[in-house]
Design a protein around this motif. Structure first.
Motif, PDB file in Angstrom:
ATOM      1  N   GLN A  59       0.836  -1.197   0.000  1.00 54.86           N
ATOM      2  CA  GLN A  59       0.000   0.000   0.000  1.00 54.86           C
ATOM      3  C   GLN A  59       0.872   1.249   0.000  1.00 54.86           C
ATOM      4  OE1 GLN A  59      -2.574   0.351   3.384  1.00 54.86           O
ATOM      5  NE2 GLN A  59      -3.734   2.024   2.503  1.00 54.86           N
ATOM      6  N   MET A  62       2.491   1.636  -3.404  1.00 51.55           N
ATOM      7  CA  MET A  62       1.536   2.097  -4.416  1.00 51.55           C
ATOM      8  C   MET A  62       1.238   3.584  -4.230  1.00 51.55           C
ATOM      9  SD  MET A  62      -0.083   1.546  -7.124  1.00 51.55           S
ATOM     10  CE  MET A  62      -0.066  -0.192  -7.385  1.00 51.55           C
ATOM     11  N   GLN A  63       1.106   4.035  -2.996  1.00 48.02           N
ATOM     12  CA  GLN A  63       0.868   5.460  -2.751  1.00 48.02           C
ATOM     13  C   GLN A  63       2.048   6.299  -3.241  1.00 48.02           C
ATOM     14  OE1 GLN A  63       0.001   5.664   1.440  1.00 48.02           O
ATOM     15  NE2 GLN A  63      -2.170   5.263   1.140  1.00 48.02           N
ATOM     16  N   PHE A  65       4.188   5.459  -5.598  1.00 48.77           N
ATOM     17  CA  PHE A  65       4.188   5.396  -7.056  1.00 48.77           C
ATOM     18  C   PHE A  65       3.161   6.372  -7.644  1.00 48.77           C
ATOM     19  CE2 PHE A  65       2.280   3.633 -10.934  1.00 48.77           C
ATOM     20  CZ  PHE A  65       3.378   3.675 -11.772  1.00 48.77           C
ATOM     21  N   MET A  66       1.960   6.386  -7.059  1.00 49.18           N
ATOM     22  CA  MET A  66       0.910   7.263  -7.574  1.00 49.18           C
ATOM     23  C   MET A  66       1.291   8.735  -7.380  1.00 49.18           C
ATOM     24  SD  MET A  66      -1.044   5.154  -8.976  1.00 49.18           S
ATOM     25  CE  MET A  66      -2.456   6.107  -9.450  1.00 49.18           C
ATOM     26  N   ALA A  67       1.970   9.053  -6.283  1.00 53.26           N
ATOM     27  CA  ALA A  67       2.421  10.426  -6.053  1.00 53.26           C
ATOM     28  C   ALA A  67       3.461  10.824  -7.092  1.00 53.26           C
ATOM     29  CB  ALA A  67       2.988  10.569  -4.639  1.00 53.26           C
ATOM     30  N   ARG A  69       3.766   9.532 -10.052  1.00 49.23           N
ATOM     31  CA  ARG A  69       3.053   9.601 -11.326  1.00 49.23           C
ATOM     32  C   ARG A  69       2.362  10.961 -11.486  1.00 49.23           C
ATOM     33  NH1 ARG A  69      -1.069   4.809 -13.115  1.00 49.23           N
ATOM     34  NH2 ARG A  69      -0.806   5.095 -15.338  1.00 49.23           N
ATOM     35  N   ALA A  70       1.701  11.422 -10.409  1.00 45.78           N
ATOM     36  CA  ALA A  70       1.033  12.723 -10.449  1.00 45.78           C
ATOM     37  C   ALA A  70       2.046  13.848 -10.637  1.00 45.78           C
ATOM     38  CB  ALA A  70       0.234  12.931  -9.163  1.00 45.78           C
ATOM     39  N   GLN A  71       3.196  13.722  -9.959  1.00 41.74           N
ATOM     40  CA  GLN A  71       4.243  14.736 -10.089  1.00 41.74           C
ATOM     41  C   GLN A  71       4.788  14.756 -11.520  1.00 41.74           C
ATOM     42  OE1 GLN A  71       7.547  14.128  -7.449  1.00 41.74           O
ATOM     43  NE2 GLN A  71       8.356  16.170  -7.779  1.00 41.74           N
ATOM     44  N   LYS A  73       3.169  13.977 -14.202  1.00 49.76           N
ATOM     45  CA  LYS A  73       2.145  14.598 -15.046  1.00 49.76           C
ATOM     46  C   LYS A  73       2.162  16.120 -14.886  1.00 49.76           C
ATOM     47  CE  LYS A  73      -2.631  14.114 -16.423  1.00 49.76           C
ATOM     48  NZ  LYS A  73      -3.883  13.384 -16.254  1.00 49.76           N
ATOM     49  N   GLN A  78       5.346  12.779 -18.087  1.00 47.82           N
ATOM     50  CA  GLN A  78       4.746  11.456 -17.917  1.00 47.82           C
ATOM     51  C   GLN A  78       4.919  10.554 -19.136  1.00 47.82           C
ATOM     52  OE1 GLN A  78       2.960  14.210 -18.416  1.00 47.82           O
ATOM     53  NE2 GLN A  78       1.153  13.783 -19.635  1.00 47.82           N
TER      54      GLN A  78
END
Length: 99
Positions: A59, A62-63, A65-67, A69-71, A73, A78
């Motif tokens: 978890q 994954m958090q 990784f998602m952070a 990914r957002a950065q 973008k 990206q």
């Protein structure tokens, strides 16, 4: 040797399960805690491995990784190819300016 009292608070269900298991081993909870304490003192460590569960690790990963990914973008990077990513890493390692 003088005796001291050691009080432990735990979930009632866990205590019942622990007491039952200790009874299966032919001892009570006090004896089990004494065995544990003696092992800790003798070995100078907790005599078993303590680690976070894999679910927490996944978890958290994954958090993160998602952070990232957002950065990526937000920064408009990206869609970089692997070659472009490696070039950015190379430039960073050798102190070269990025475009």
């Amino acid at each position: 040797m003088a005796l001291a009292t050691f009080s432990v608070r735990m979930d009632e269900s866990l205590k019942r399960q622990f007491d039952a298991l200790c009874s299966d081993f032919g001892m009570n909870a006090t004896t089990a805690f004494n065995v544990f304490a003696r092992a800790v003192v003798r070995e100078r460590r907790i005599p078993f491995e303590i680690q976070a569960s894999d679910d927490i690790t996944r978890q958290d990963g994954m958090q993160a990784f998602m952070a990232l990914r957002a950065q990526a973008k937000e920064n408009g990077v990206q869609d970089l190819t692997l070659e472009e990513i490696n070039e950015e890493i190379r430039k960073s390692r050798y102190g070269e300016e990025t475009e």
